[in-house]
Scaffold this motif. Structure first.
Motif, PDB file in Angstrom:
ATOM      1  N   PHE A   1       0.821  -1.211   0.000  1.00 13.47           N
ATOM      2  CA  PHE A   1       0.000   0.000   0.000  1.00 13.47           C
ATOM      3  C   PHE A   1       0.858   1.265   0.000  1.00 13.47           C
ATOM      4  N   ALA A   2       2.055   1.172  -0.560  1.00 12.16           N
ATOM      5  CA  ALA A   2       2.947   2.333  -0.568  1.00 12.16           C
ATOM      6  C   ALA A   2       2.457   3.450  -1.477  1.00 12.16           C
ATOM      7  N   ASN A   3       1.746   3.082  -2.567  1.00 15.25           N
ATOM      8  CA  ASN A   3       1.294   4.056  -3.560  1.00 15.25           C
ATOM      9  C   ASN A   3       0.020   4.737  -3.077  1.00 15.25           C
ATOM     10  N   ARG A   4       0.152   5.967  -2.666  1.00 15.64           N
ATOM     11  CA  ARG A   4      -0.961   6.706  -2.065  1.00 15.64           C
ATOM     12  C   ARG A   4      -2.170   6.799  -2.997  1.00 15.64           C
ATOM     13  N   GLU A   5      -1.942   7.152  -4.269  1.00 18.67           N
ATOM     14  CA  GLU A   5      -3.050   7.310  -5.206  1.00 18.67           C
ATOM     15  C   GLU A   5      -3.756   5.981  -5.452  1.00 18.67           C
ATOM     16  N   ARG A   6      -2.990   4.918  -5.563  1.00 19.09           N
ATOM     17  CA  ARG A   6      -3.592   3.597  -5.756  1.00 19.09           C
ATOM     18  C   ARG A   6      -4.478   3.222  -4.569  1.00 19.09           C
ATOM     19  N   VAL A   7      -4.002   3.472  -3.374  1.00 13.39           N
ATOM     20  CA  VAL A   7      -4.772   3.117  -2.180  1.00 13.39           C
ATOM     21  C   VAL A   7      -6.043   3.953  -2.089  1.00 13.39           C
ATOM     22  N   ALA A   8      -5.936   5.231  -2.402  1.00 14.93           N
ATOM     23  CA  ALA A   8      -7.139   6.076  -2.413  1.00 14.93           C
ATOM     24  C   ALA A   8      -8.158   5.533  -3.409  1.00 14.93           C
ATOM     25  N   GLY A   9      -7.684   5.074  -4.572  1.00 13.25           N
ATOM     26  CA  GLY A   9      -8.587   4.491  -5.561  1.00 13.25           C
ATOM     27  C   GLY A   9      -9.239   3.213  -5.080  1.00 13.25           C
ATOM     28  N   ILE A  10      -8.480   2.391  -4.370  1.00 12.72           N
ATOM     29  CA  ILE A  10      -9.042   1.151  -3.807  1.00 12.72           C
ATOM     30  C   ILE A  10     -10.170   1.479  -2.835  1.00 12.72           C
TER      31      ILE A  10
END
Length: 280
Positions: free
Chosen positions: A187-196
């Motif tokens: 979950f290091a990628n902030r934008e990816r996690v926000a999208g999830i």
């Protein structure tokens, strides 16, 4: 639906990894105490009375919230060794906390049964994180909150990559870290996690840095090197001579973190916050 990756995670945490965490639970609790305290204060601020702790491990954070807030807490984890230890810890402390051996990605929790879903490093391992967080949202009452501490990038956390970098020449089968794959830094990628979280139906998503100064007694470094993390797993498969050589080489690589009788490092994390939407 259970995927092969889910099966791999369950096998890992019900085997050597889970047993190692049980053996080192007091050390882990000591080192990670600042992040446990962060979640306790978050739960206090939210006024949480019914709390679900995802990936609860041996139950340290679950029990801390129950003890300090008087909340009704449930911990869930796929690892039977850690759940057994958590139940023993709850009995020792006289706390009425429930611990479930289950996969939070698919477990049928009571709909809307929790005010707060929290986790300290327990949500980065889901094979299908969107499905997992949707399931957790359904377990949260409308207006209830999510609070998860996860690791930021590996480059921001050199303490946790030093062992494998130093050991790589001696352990050629040590697998590389795969960006965004389930695991410690998944979950290091902030934008990816926000999208999830958005795809899973959470609102008011807020992802902020959360750094903590952590301390490990220097004599514990050898045990940390030889039992925990990717190198600890790899050492289960080698002969004693190779094991001794790896431990010596890796221990030397940790010297920049050692200050007297302590090893010190900064845990570079994200604090994930979100809200379960109100019913329309």
């Amino acid at each position: 639906m259970t995927t092969p990756l889910d099966k791999d995670q369950a096998e890992r945490w019900n085997g050597s990894s889970g047993n190692a965490w049980v053996d080192f639970q007091e050390l882990i609790a000591q080192v990670m105490r600042p992040l446990q305290d962060l979640l306790v204060e978050t739960a206090r601020t939210d006024g949480a009375h019914r709390v679900l702790d995802v990936g609860c491990g041996t139950g340290g954070t679950t029990l801390a919230v129950a003890r300090e807030l008087g909340a009704r807490c449930t911990g869930v984890d796929v690892a039977e060794p850690m759940i057994a230890a958590a139940r023993a810890n709850a009995e020792r402390d006289g706390l009425p906390v429930e611990f479930l051996r289950a996969d939070a990605q698919t477990h049928a929790f009571e709909p809307g049964g929790f005010d707060l879903v929290m986790s300290r490093f327990g949500v980065m391992f889901f094979a299908d994180p969107v499905a997992a967080f949707a399931n957790l949202r359904e377990a949260t009452r409308p207006g209830g909150r999510l609070a998860c501490v996860v690791w930021r990038d590996a480059a921001d956390n050199p303490f946790f990559t030093t062992a494998e970098q130093a050991a790589a020449p001696l352990l050629p089968d040590l697998g590389p870290r795969i960006p965004d794959a389930p695991g410690q830094f998944g979950f290091a990628n902030r934008e990816r996690v926000a999208g999830i979280l958005a795809q899973a139906g959470w609102t008011d998503i807020d992802i902020t840095p959360a750094d903590a100064d952590c301390v490990m007694p220097e004599p514990e470094l050898t045990g940390y090197i030889s039992r925990l993390g990717p190198v600890g797993l790899a050492l289960l498969e080698v002969d004693e001579a190779t094991r001794a050589e790896v431990v010596d080489v890796v221990r030397a690589a940790f010297e920049p973190f050692v200050h007297g009788d302590q090893a010190r490092f900064t845990a570079a994390c994200w604090l994930l916050r979100a809200t379960a939407p109100e019913l329309s």
